[in-house]
Design an enzyme around this catalytic site. Structure first.
Site, short mmCIF file in Angstrom:
data_model
loop_
_atom_site.label_atom_id
_atom_site.label_comp_id
_atom_site.label_asym_id
_atom_site.label_seq_id
_atom_site.Cartn_x
_atom_site.Cartn_y
_atom_site.Cartn_z
CG ASP A 12 28.23 33.69 33.70
OD1 ASP A 12 27.30 34.35 33.21
OD2 ASP A 12 29.43 33.96 33.53
CG ASP A 38 30.57 40.02 30.84
OD1 ASP A 38 30.66 39.80 32.07
OD2 ASP A 38 30.32 39.13 30.01
C1 GLA Z 1 30.57 35.71 31.45
C2 GLA Z 1 30.71 36.51 32.72
C3 GLA Z 1 32.14 36.89 32.95
C4 GLA Z 1 32.96 35.64 33.05
C5 GLA Z 1 32.78 34.80 31.80
C6 GLA Z 1 33.46 33.46 31.93
O1 GLA Z 1 30.85 36.46 30.33
O2 GLA Z 1 29.90 37.64 32.68
O3 GLA Z 1 32.28 37.68 34.10
O4 GLA Z 1 32.57 34.92 34.18
O5 GLA Z 1 31.42 34.58 31.51
O6 GLA Z 1 33.29 32.68 30.80
#
Ligand code: GLA
Length: 730
Positions: A480, A550
């Site tokens: 990420d 997200d």
């Molecule tokens: C990002 C990712 C999410 C999750 C969060 C965790 O926003 O896109 O899917 O993994 O981080 O902090």
């Protein structure tokens, strides 16, 4: 050979099965662009250039009194700067004497079989099944001793041309490169629309279409990532081009950092398209003898609208971009802990979620954020990649074993490029984060960015990550990145090196990927940057899939996936079923519809399975079984967008068709419902007109022509409900 040089006319001809690309060495050895588009076999298109005396368009010195020869007017393959072309330049360089001119003339060329590669940067590769030829043309600026090498690889069968550029400083002085565009494409007309994909966090890649106008239209990222805001992919197309008809040209930039695409409509209604690293924040020092390699652009042309353009990109990216063998494999069905538990968990809670998902047909449990360091919220812990044993009491190795005992694979989330101020890593190495001496760094999600332009930071991350990967039976990593870059300055270089940091960060990142991802070919890597903030071809070189957004709301996702599908293959797009009311929008949609939408990608789940009803669990099981039944069709088939979210507000539909056109899956979601509606039909695509087909669950037999021209009548289902049709040739 797909590439020829005609000595008699001094023309370079690049040909794929369906396209022609031509350029010509003109009088005085300038390289002029002639044509890119539908195949025109055996033609010399030099006649397209019609010299005219144009006021205020100057003439090169050697043209003497010929006022019809002007670099300001002629279409160019790589434009000069400061030497008579007033349009946007391909290069801006500060030479050893402080001058900023570059005037390239063809010095030599080379044609060879195979695909070029770019040191330190990802790019397409040729497989054993491909016929690929490469052309390198060296442009030489006599006065500055700077050379530019233009690289073209032609994927003949796949109808793709890639381009890249190198700059070589052969002077005795240091020079500074302020701009280097990987692709310059001059069109002799401007009757085009400009399509790009704009968005924001949780609402990425919305299609924007505007006609070209005089002046410059551009999109860019200066965020240190390709970004949620603009994707590094654009289309130029006819004003009336749509999914099925019209000329369209795609340009996809294989780079994950700052980029810019500029499109200039000039005084004579000609068009110049430039695509490259964003010149803003970029100033690269080249000492005598040094070379700069700019990233690749992938060009595709379709004379049959956007669907065909997407098929070209999907096919080449599925086969010639991703290094991972998972790219061709069916992916495990994942359940991810993020929306199920956020930071609030311990290992027992997670094991219960995992246990409850086994009967649903889930195959892998992914432990998302919160498992390491002091990570109970997003205020702390990034950088400390040791297991938090207050939460994962058993330790990571044992936890993974417990997951495996349930018959599930185990996956893990990491965000290696970041650091929290409240972390041991930051306390030990405050100098490792991106910051400007004497200024407070800007925070994003309370975190700072590590300075990957520093070799020691990269090496530290490589060791740390390889240690994690070897510490437990990890079969999947979600990598990420949750903020963009600011304070771009590095204590690792001198004043004149600061303009290199954005790019050196990307080189550092790709180096880490080489050492971590490519050395673990049996681990499935999923890219993520707050969802789709770094969904670009360079990432796909390393990761076979990306967490697309997200936003897990099924209705918003349709639009996000619609935009994403224009260039990125469906089997790169991770999509999860989550709970309702949806955490991002508050909307409630049927469980079935969430499955239908998530099946338009790599299906997974992102919910607390212990809270599902028996009926919902049974639905999951059915969704997973269905998905597996259609997996190859979804992953390898041709994709058709049957509706356009801007135009069809009532329902959205999309379709996967097998390459032999014998099998197809059509998905429809009702997005807006009115009372006493007219009968609606979904007209499908890509079938054989004279072939007969059945629709699973129905009695009739229908010709491909009927299904495509007359369509399928939609049943009277409610708002947000969905239906799928599986169509098979009889
Ligand atoms: C990002 C990712 C999410 C999750 C969060 C965790 O926003 O896109 O899917 O993994 O981080 O902090």
């Amino acid at each position: 050979m797909a590439i020829r040089f005609l000595e008699s006319t001094k023309t370079f001809i690049l040909e794929t099965k369906q396209t022609t690309y031509q350029m010509k060495i003109s009088k005085y050895d300038y390289l002029l662009h002639l044509y890119y588009g539908e195949k025109i076999p055996d033609a010399d298109l030099s006649y397209l250039i019609q010299p005219k005396d144009r006021g205020f368009s100057p003439n090169p010195y050697e043209a003497e009194y010929d006022r019809t020869f002007s670099l300001d007017v002629f279409p160019q393959e790589f434009s000069s700067d400061g030497c008579g072309d007033f349009r946007k330049p391909s290069i801006e360089v500060k030479n050893g004497d402080g001058s900023t001119a570059f005037l390239g003339k063809v010095k030599k060329y080379r044609i060879y079989s195979g695909k070029y590669s770019i040191p330190g940067l990802p790019s397409l590769f040729a497989t054993n099944d491909d016929t690929v030829d490469t052309l390198e043309i060296t442009l030489w600026d006599e006065a500055s001793s700077v050379a530019v090498v233009l690289l073209y690889s032609v994927f003949e069968e796949k109808n793709i041309i890639t381009r890249a550029v190198k700059v070589l400083n052969q002077s005795a002085h240091t020079i500074f490169l302020n701009r280097i565009m990987s692709t310059t494409l001059d069109y002799m007309e401007s009757n085009y629309d400009f399509i790009h994909f704009a968005g924001r966090h949780t609402m990425e890649r919305n299609l924007i279409r505007t006609p070209l106008r005089h002046g410059v239209q551009s999109i860019e990222s200066i965020r240190g990532a390709s970004s949620h805001q603009h994707n590094p992919f654009v289309i130029l197309c006819d004003h009336d081009a749509d999914e099925d008809r019209g000329d369209c040209y795609g340009f996809s930039f294989v780079y994950s950092g700052n980029f810019r695409c500029e499109i200039e409509k000039d005084q004579f209604d000609q068009t110049r398209l430039l695509f490259g690293i964003n010149p803003r924040g970029f100033c690269y020092r080249l000492k005598s003898g040094e070379c700069f390699d700019a990233p690749e652009t992938v060009l595709a042309y379709s004379n049959q609208g956007f669907a065909k353009l997407s098929h070209l990109y999907h096919d080449i990216y599925r086969n010639n971009l991703c290094r991972s063998h998972f790219s061709h494999m069916e992916r495990p069905i994942v359940i991810n802990s993020w929306e199920a538990a956020y930071f609030d968990f311990d290992d027992d809670k997670l094991l219960n979620i995992a246990k409850e998902s086994v009967d649903m047909g889930v195959e892998m449990f992914v432990l998302d954020d919160g498992w390491f360091g002091k990570r109970d919220s997003d205020f702390s812990g990034l950088g400390d990649w040791e297991t938090n044993t207050t939460k994962i009491k058993r330790g990571l190795t044992e936890f993974a074993k417990e997951i495996n005992k349930l018959g599930l694979k185990f996956g893990l989330w990491v965000e290696p490029e970041m650091v929290s101020e409240d972390s041991n890593l930051y306390r030990t190495h405050p100098e490792w984060c991106m910051h400007i001496e004497g200024r407070h760094p800007v925070r994003g999600r309370h975190q700072l960015v590590l300075d990957l332009s520093k070799k020691e930071v990269c090496d530290y991350l490589i060791n740390t990550l390889n240690h994690i990967l070897d510490s437990a039976n990890i079969e999947y990593i979600k990598w990420d990145l949750n903020r963009n870059m600011t304070d771009v300055w590095s204590s690792g270089t001198d004043v004149e090196g600061q303009g290199e940091i954005y790019h050196r960060y990307m080189l550092g990142l790709y180096y880490i990927f080489d050492q971590v991802i490519l050395t673990h070919p049996d681990i499935l890597f999923c890219g993520c940057a707050g969802g789709g903030g770094r969904y670009d071809p360079a990432m796909l070189y390393y990761y076979p899939e990306v967490w697309c957004s997200d936003n897990t709301d099924a209705i918003n996702r349709i639009t996000i996936q619609y935009g994403t599908s224009f260039v990125y293959p469906i089997n790169t797009l991770e999509s999860h079923v989550s709970v309702c009311p949806n955490h991002q929008t508050g909307r409630t949609t049927p469980f079935d519809t969430r499955g239908t939408v998530a099946m338009d990608g790599i299906l997974g789940y992102e919910l607390d399975s212990t809270k599902l009803t028996a009926e919902q669990k049974a639905l999951c099981k059915q969704q997973i079984a269905n998905y597996k039944k259609y997996y190859r069709l979804i992953a390898d088939g041709d994709y058709y967008r049957l509706t356009n979210p801007e135009k069809t507000k009532k329902f959205m539909a999309w379709q996967h068709v097998s390459k032999d056109k014998c099998s197809s899956l059509v998905s429809v979601v009702i997005t807006y419902k009115e009372s006493n509606e007219p009968q609606r039909y979904v007209k499908i695509k890509g079938l054989l007109p004279d072939q007969f087909y059945t629709i699973e669950g129905e009695n009739g037999v229908y010709s491909g022509r009927a299904l495509m021209k007359a369509g399928i009548p939609l049943p009277d289902i409610g708002e947000y409900e969905s239906i799928q049709y599986h169509i098979t040739a009889v």
